[in-house]
Scaffold this motif. Structure first.
Motif, short mmCIF file in Angstrom:
data_model
loop_
_atom_site.label_atom_id
_atom_site.label_comp_id
_atom_site.label_asym_id
_atom_site.label_seq_id
_atom_site.Cartn_x
_atom_site.Cartn_y
_atom_site.Cartn_z
N GLY A 69 22.05 4.57 -17.39
CA GLY A 69 23.10 5.10 -17.96
C GLY A 69 23.56 6.35 -17.17
O GLY A 69 24.40 7.14 -17.36
N THR A 70 22.63 6.84 -16.16
CA THR A 70 22.99 8.12 -15.66
C THR A 70 23.23 8.11 -13.79
O THR A 70 24.09 8.90 -13.38
N SER A 71 22.40 6.87 -13.31
CA SER A 71 22.65 6.91 -11.78
C SER A 71 22.18 5.42 -11.23
O SER A 71 21.56 4.86 -12.10
N ASP A 72 22.72 5.21 -10.05
CA ASP A 72 22.35 3.89 -9.50
C ASP A 72 21.34 4.29 -8.34
O ASP A 72 20.77 5.44 -8.43
N PHE A 73 21.28 3.23 -7.46
CA PHE A 73 20.30 3.41 -6.13
C PHE A 73 20.66 4.66 -5.48
O PHE A 73 21.52 5.19 -5.30
N GLY B 244 17.49 -2.10 -2.59
CA GLY B 244 16.63 -2.62 -3.43
C GLY B 244 16.35 -4.06 -2.95
O GLY B 244 16.50 -4.38 -1.79
N PRO B 245 16.52 -4.86 -3.89
CA PRO B 245 16.29 -6.05 -3.75
C PRO B 245 17.74 -6.89 -3.40
O PRO B 245 17.58 -8.09 -2.99
N ASP C 53 10.32 -5.45 -13.89
CA ASP C 53 11.52 -5.26 -12.84
C ASP C 53 11.58 -6.86 -12.47
O ASP C 53 12.69 -7.34 -12.25
N LEU C 54 10.67 -7.35 -12.04
CA LEU C 54 10.66 -8.83 -11.48
C LEU C 54 11.13 -9.75 -12.32
O LEU C 54 12.29 -10.58 -12.07
N ALA C 55 10.83 -9.75 -13.74
CA ALA C 55 11.35 -10.74 -14.73
C ALA C 55 12.62 -10.27 -14.81
O ALA C 55 13.69 -11.41 -15.19
N LEU D 290 17.34 -12.48 -3.42
CA LEU D 290 16.91 -11.36 -3.67
C LEU D 290 15.53 -11.19 -2.98
O LEU D 290 14.73 -11.92 -2.73
N ASP D 291 15.33 -9.99 -2.43
CA ASP D 291 14.25 -9.62 -1.85
C ASP D 291 13.33 -9.00 -3.02
O ASP D 291 13.34 -7.61 -3.21
N LEU D 292 12.31 -9.68 -3.41
CA LEU D 292 11.64 -9.33 -4.69
C LEU D 292 10.53 -8.47 -4.39
O LEU D 292 9.75 -8.00 -5.21
N THR D 293 10.11 -8.16 -3.14
CA THR D 293 9.14 -7.29 -2.47
C THR D 293 9.44 -5.84 -2.90
O THR D 293 8.44 -5.07 -2.96
N THR D 294 10.69 -5.65 -3.23
CA THR D 294 10.89 -4.12 -3.15
C THR D 294 11.01 -3.75 -4.84
O THR D 294 11.23 -2.67 -5.03
N LEU D 295 10.72 -4.64 -5.74
CA LEU D 295 10.62 -4.29 -7.27
C LEU D 295 9.40 -3.75 -7.64
O LEU D 295 8.23 -3.91 -6.94
#
Length: 150
Positions: free
Chosen positions: A146-150, A72-73, A111-113, A128-133
């Motif tokens: 609470g259940t998974s990450d990237f 992601g970012p 997500d950006l904020a 951070l690469d903000l284009t991915t948000l």
């Protein structure tokens, strides 16, 4: 200059911003590491998992595995921690004690904020690469909290 006009956020633009912690607000921490600090990251990850499984840190809900490379970012290897606002101080304390760099932010529908003006940095901020948000109102992180990450 608006952050959306840039592909990368300058570290000074995302360095520790002040905000209030709402009692039921979900949070993420992205804990960064490299080859030299991987052992420290593994130890912190294991310690957080132990505390989560023991239940002695209520509000700590998820500790992700160490992820190599960009996600992601995030420009370097990291692992995610999901927790509630009542656990922010304890999570920050553990990260600070490790000496690792981390981005700690609330999880909202913007997500950006979350990754910029609402974020707190522990250690030296990273660009951070903000284009991915996700665009405001469509934060995919909310569904996986609470259940998974990237």
């Amino acid at each position: 200059m608006m952050l959306r006009d840039r592909n990368l956020a300058s570290p000074w633009m995302t360095k520790r911003m002040s905000h209030e912690h709402l009692p039921n607000q979900p949070y993420h921490a992205h804990v960064y590491f490299d080859g030299d600090s991987r052992d420290v990251a593994e130890a912190l990850n294991a310690a957080l998992r132990t505390r989560m499984k023991s239940g002695n840190l209520p509000g700590l809900l998820f500790v992700g595995s160490l992820k190599e490379g960009k996600a992601g970012p995030h420009p370097k290897p990291q692992f995610e921690v999901h927790f509630m606002a009542n656990t922010v101080a304890a999570i920050r304390e553990a990260i600070v004690a490790s000496g690792l760099t981390a981005l700690v932010h609330p999880l909202t529908d913007d997500d950006l904020a979350d990754h910029t003006r609402l974020a707190d940095w522990i250690g030296e901020p990273l660009a951070l690469d903000l284009t991915t948000l996700d665009p405001p109102g469509h934060n995919k992180g909310v569904a996986r909290f609470g259940t998974s990450d990237f």
